[in-house]
Design a protein around this motif. Structure first.
Motif: not given
Length: 201
Positions: A53-69
């Motif tokens: 979802s556009e916004g802090n929660y969704g974008e930060s979460g995916v960013e953290a997932f991509v970084h961890s992956s």
């Protein structure tokens, strides 16, 4: 004003330089993203899409997932799709269409709000793709029934993340027994009372 949150999971709130008086009793989304990477790897997936979802929660979460992956290795992101804050009619059908562009990436990692999750599942159902995707959902989905009610077939097999929680014995009884007579130390309680009971003291 010191604040303690039971639900704010945004990673940037962990910065003591910016949020010196903020604390929380729930882990930030970066931990959740690490758990989601571990789930995806345990399932043997190497090719997934992300949906936020556009916004802090969704974008930060995916960013953290991509970084961890990236740190974990062995996991490719087929595509990262962002759901607009105010989606236009047909937006969710487009999301499903985009996911089908990389149809072999059947695993989809979701950091989305409840309404967006529901509408994605509805779009998958309308496209006759129930069961095609395997969803890994964040805590906004968690153990909630609202996003999947009536859409169980599209959500079948989904794995959702939820921070560990426990009930504090006696808390509910204590909290619901508070009144104006026995709770004078809380300066804002009378404001809550007026608002909750629609009265003036």
């Amino acid at each position: 004003i010191p604040q303690i949150s039971y639900a704010s999971t945004a990673p940037e709130l962990s910065d003591p330089g910016r949020y010196e008086f903020f604390s929380r009793v729930v882990p930030p989304d970066s931990y959740q993203a690490q758990a989601m990477v571990a789930v995806v790897r345990a399932l043997g997936w190497s090719y997934v899409s992300t949906l936020a979802s556009e916004g802090n929660y969704g974008e930060s979460g995916v960013e953290a997932f991509v970084h961890s992956s990236r740190e974990a290795g062995g996991l490719c992101i087929a595509q990262s799709i962002k759901i607009p804050r105010e989606p236009r009619p047909g937006e969710f059908a487009k999301v499903i269409g985009r996911l089908m562009e990389t149809s072999t990436a059947r695993g989809v990692v979701l950091f989305a709000n409840e309404d967006d999750i529901r509408r994605v599942l509805e779009a998958a159902t309308l496209a006759n793709l129930s069961g095609h995707f395997s969803w890994v959902g964040s805590d906004s989905w968690g153990a909630k029934m609202a996003p999947v009610q009536g859409l169980e077939e599209a959500a079948h097999g989904a794995i959702t993340i939820l921070p560990k929680r426990a009930s504090v014995p006696g808390f509910d009884e204590y909290f619901t027994s508070r009144s104006l007579e026995n709770n004078r130390r809380n300066l804002w309680f009378h404001e809550f009372w007026e608002d909750d009971f629609n009265c003036r003291l």
